[in-house]
Motif scaffolding. Sequence first.
Motif, PDB file in Angstrom:
ATOM      1  N   LEU A  44      66.274  -3.184  83.194  1.00 56.59           N
ATOM      2  CA  LEU A  44      67.187  -4.302  83.011  1.00 56.59           C
ATOM      3  C   LEU A  44      67.722  -4.801  84.344  1.00 56.59           C
ATOM      4  CD1 LEU A  44      66.897  -3.230  80.088  1.00 56.59           C
ATOM      5  CD2 LEU A  44      69.230  -4.000  79.734  1.00 56.59           C
ATOM      6  N   GLU A  45      68.078  -3.883  85.224  1.00 58.16           N
ATOM      7  CA  GLU A  45      68.581  -4.263  86.551  1.00 58.16           C
ATOM      8  C   GLU A  45      67.567  -5.157  87.261  1.00 58.16           C
ATOM      9  OE1 GLU A  45      68.947  -1.920  90.694  1.00 58.16           O
ATOM     10  OE2 GLU A  45      70.164  -1.061  89.082  1.00 58.16           O
ATOM     11  N   TYR A  46      66.305  -4.726  87.278  1.00 61.71           N
ATOM     12  CA  TYR A  46      65.254  -5.467  87.968  1.00 61.71           C
ATOM     13  C   TYR A  46      65.025  -6.839  87.327  1.00 61.71           C
ATOM     14  CZ  TYR A  46      60.786  -6.914  89.797  1.00 61.71           C
ATOM     15  OH  TYR A  46      59.789  -7.658  90.386  1.00 61.71           O
ATOM     16  N   ALA A  47      64.850  -6.887  86.011  1.00 58.38           N
ATOM     17  CA  ALA A  47      64.541  -8.147  85.331  1.00 58.38           C
ATOM     18  C   ALA A  47      65.669  -9.157  85.497  1.00 58.38           C
ATOM     19  CB  ALA A  47      64.256  -7.894  83.855  1.00 58.38           C
ATOM     20  N   PHE A  48      66.889  -8.703  85.357  1.00 58.12           N
ATOM     21  CA  PHE A  48      68.019  -9.625  85.478  1.00 58.12           C
ATOM     22  C   PHE A  48      68.212 -10.075  86.922  1.00 58.12           C
ATOM     23  CE2 PHE A  48      68.798  -8.366  81.187  1.00 58.12           C
ATOM     24  CZ  PHE A  48      69.390  -9.495  80.625  1.00 58.12           C
TER      25      PHE A  48
ATOM     26  N   GLY B 128      63.737   4.957  88.419  1.00 54.32           N
ATOM     27  CA  GLY B 128      62.863   3.845  88.796  1.00 54.32           C
ATOM     28  C   GLY B 128      63.584   2.518  88.663  1.00 54.32           C
ATOM     29  N   ARG B 129      63.666   1.770  89.763  1.00 58.04           N
ATOM     30  CA  ARG B 129      64.443   0.529  89.785  1.00 58.04           C
ATOM     31  C   ARG B 129      63.608  -0.675  90.201  1.00 58.04           C
ATOM     32  NH1 ARG B 129      68.182   2.879  87.790  1.00 58.04           N
ATOM     33  NH2 ARG B 129      69.608   1.173  87.456  1.00 58.04           N
ATOM     34  N   LYS B 130      62.384  -0.434  90.689  1.00 57.47           N
ATOM     35  CA  LYS B 130      61.525  -1.520  91.162  1.00 57.47           C
ATOM     36  C   LYS B 130      60.087  -1.204  90.768  1.00 57.47           C
ATOM     37  CE  LYS B 130      64.439  -2.778  94.942  1.00 57.47           C
ATOM     38  NZ  LYS B 130      64.739  -2.874  96.310  1.00 57.47           N
ATOM     39  N   PRO B 131      59.254  -2.241  90.606  1.00 55.41           N
ATOM     40  CA  PRO B 131      57.853  -1.990  90.234  1.00 55.41           C
ATOM     41  C   PRO B 131      57.136  -1.048  91.196  1.00 55.41           C
ATOM     42  CG  PRO B 131      58.355  -4.326  90.081  1.00 55.41           C
ATOM     43  CD  PRO B 131      59.554  -3.671  90.714  1.00 55.41           C
ATOM     44  N   ALA B 132      57.502  -1.078  92.464  1.00 52.50           N
ATOM     45  CA  ALA B 132      56.840  -0.215  93.456  1.00 52.50           C
ATOM     46  C   ALA B 132      57.035   1.266  93.156  1.00 52.50           C
ATOM     47  CB  ALA B 132      57.364  -0.529  94.854  1.00 52.50           C
TER      48      ALA B 132
END
Length: 142
Positions: free
Chosen positions: A56-60, A42-46
Amino acid sequence: MQYYKVGNGSVVVMGDGSQSFDVEEVHNIMKQYLGRPYVWGGRKPAAGGFDCSGLLEYAFAQVGVDMYGTAQSQYNKTKPVSEEHIKPGDFVFFSTYKPGASHVGMYVGNGQFINANSSGGTSYSSVEEWKNLYPFLGFRRI
């Protein structure tokens, strides 16, 4: 640097300005997803949730910092920090299911880090408790 709980139980983290990004802003982005389930890859809220490196990838990415990749690649993009010099915003790494860095979170102070994990989804965890469960690979900084 401050770490405290306000009356409603939420955690507020303020960096001391020495990190290369706004610690409070990144932390606030991650806090929006507390309680979301753990989703492998999972890399995105969707996606409905995050895995550890995806959170961390998404937030940064929201603050213009490229931390794309797995826990191991994030480990490789950061520099070691001795435990006596850790600050909110530093990354914390563990080896969970395979050799090398396979779990990552962001240190928020008072021995706690925010992360996405398979037992609690996006949540706060104790560094010491995780050290008792998994090989600890250390703290690292962007």
